[in-house]
Design an enzyme around this catalytic site. Structure first.
Site, PDB file in Angstrom:
ATOM      1  CG  ASP A  16      42.460  34.318  32.618  1.00 55.42           C
ATOM      2  OD1 ASP A  16      41.596  35.195  32.462  1.00 55.42           O
ATOM      3  OD2 ASP A  16      42.939  34.017  33.728  1.00 55.42           O
ATOM      4  CD  GLU A 201      42.331  42.084  33.499  1.00 56.72           C
ATOM      5  OE1 GLU A 201      43.145  42.369  34.400  1.00 56.72           O
ATOM      6  OE2 GLU A 201      41.316  41.374  33.685  1.00 56.72           O
TER       7      GLU A 201
END
Length: 325
Positions: A16, A201
């Protein structure tokens, strides 16, 4: 295609990833750490320098293990808004699932008014939970500015819609408070968005060529993970979902020829030349994952330049193969 190339992977075991180039000439990097227990920042004058920069822990999960922000710290992003630094992240109060089999994350914000955010933990102040119109699983917040307004984009579960998370947008009253009702921009619907899990997401926004391009990630976090994209003209109402068009196919996905699997949860930055656009993302180089993919630490941070098509849309190409010895 740009001839720029960076060490691949640039930073190991950081998923991420978020890289921001500030006006002070430094790149700032943060990402999920494999233990999911803290937030780190590192900075360097060059992107390659980030690989060797010492990470500084600026915030740790609450120690009691059962209150807000005490478990599973995910996907921090660092932003500079109105003269202060902010980090958005998701955290849970437990590792247990809720009654629907979902993680129990909510979104939070911390603030720092120091010139250099790579500073002592006490310089970062908790601003609390960023609340939406639903008290449900939410994560992966990002922020962008346009015409004097701050926009907040994130992923969240709607109990009335099948799947783990959809994408939402709202204007902000301040960096930790929404000013408008959330608007859903996308939900999992195509085959490549529902492999393993029904997921939208990890949104990331780049503004070029009179349009906003919002990439996002879909499906399970294994080799099925892939990126889609939403597009909106910058003279349209960004809070009107009808103004956003959605790619029917992935714009970035696994590449078997280079052994790159599950690329996603990206961010955007610019190269040292100040002109070349770069995509930052994580990826694995194998598919045989033992146990839950969430706890496999080998999602590594990669950086690659990308080009723009004649019609003004981005061409992300394919994941870059590993190039270190």
């Amino acid at each position: 295609m740009s001839k720029l190339a960076y060490t691949a992977p640039l930073i190991i075991q950081r998923a991420d990833p978020y890289i921001y180039k500030h006006t002070d000439g430094y790149y700032y990097f943060t990402a999920s750490v494999p233990s999911y227990d803290r937030i780190e920042i590192r900075r360097a004058r060059t992107l390659e320098g980030l690989a060797h920069a010492a990470p500084r822990t600026v915030w740790r999960k609450h120690p009691d293990g059962s209150g807000p922000m005490s478990q599973l710290i995910w996907a921090p992003e660092i932003h500079f808004i109105d003269g202060k630094w902010y980090i958005y992240f998701a955290a849970s109060h437990t590792k247990e699932f809720d009654n629907n089999g979902m993680f129990q994350h909510r979104m939070f914000c911390i603030e720092c008014d120091q010139e250099n955010p790579v500073c002592a933990e006490e310089e970062w102040i908790e601003k609390g939970q960023i609340k939406t119109d639903k008290d449900t699983f939410s994560l992966d917040a990002t922020e962008f500015d346009w015409q004097g307004d701050h926009y907040y984009v994130w992923a969240q579960k709607d109990p009335a819609i099948r799947g783990n998370s959809n994408l939402y947008i709202a204007k902000m009253k301040n960096p930790w408070t929404l000013a408008t009702k959330p608007v859903m921009l996308s939900k999992p619907e195509y085959d490549w968005e529902i492999r393993g899990f029904w997921v939208n997401e990890g949104p990331a926004v780049i503004h070029r060529n009179g349009r906003f391009f919002m990439t996002y990630s879909a499906s399970a976090t294994d080799e099925n993970y892939a990126m889609g994209m939403l597009t909106c003209s910058d003279d349209a109402d960004l809070l009107n979902a009808d103004n956003w068009s959605k790619s029917k196919e992935p714009v970035f996905q696994s590449d078997l020829t280079t052994h790159q699997y599950g690329p996603g949860h990206n961010s955007f930055t610019v190269a040292e030349d100040g002109k070349t656009d770069l995509m930052v993302y994580h990826c694995r180089d194998y598919t045989e994952i033992k146990g839950d993919p969430l706890y496999d630490p080998n999602r590594h941070t990669l950086v690659k330049p990308f080009d723009w098509n004649d019609d003004g849309t981005p061409d992300f190409g394919k994941p870059v193969p590993y190039n270190y010895d």
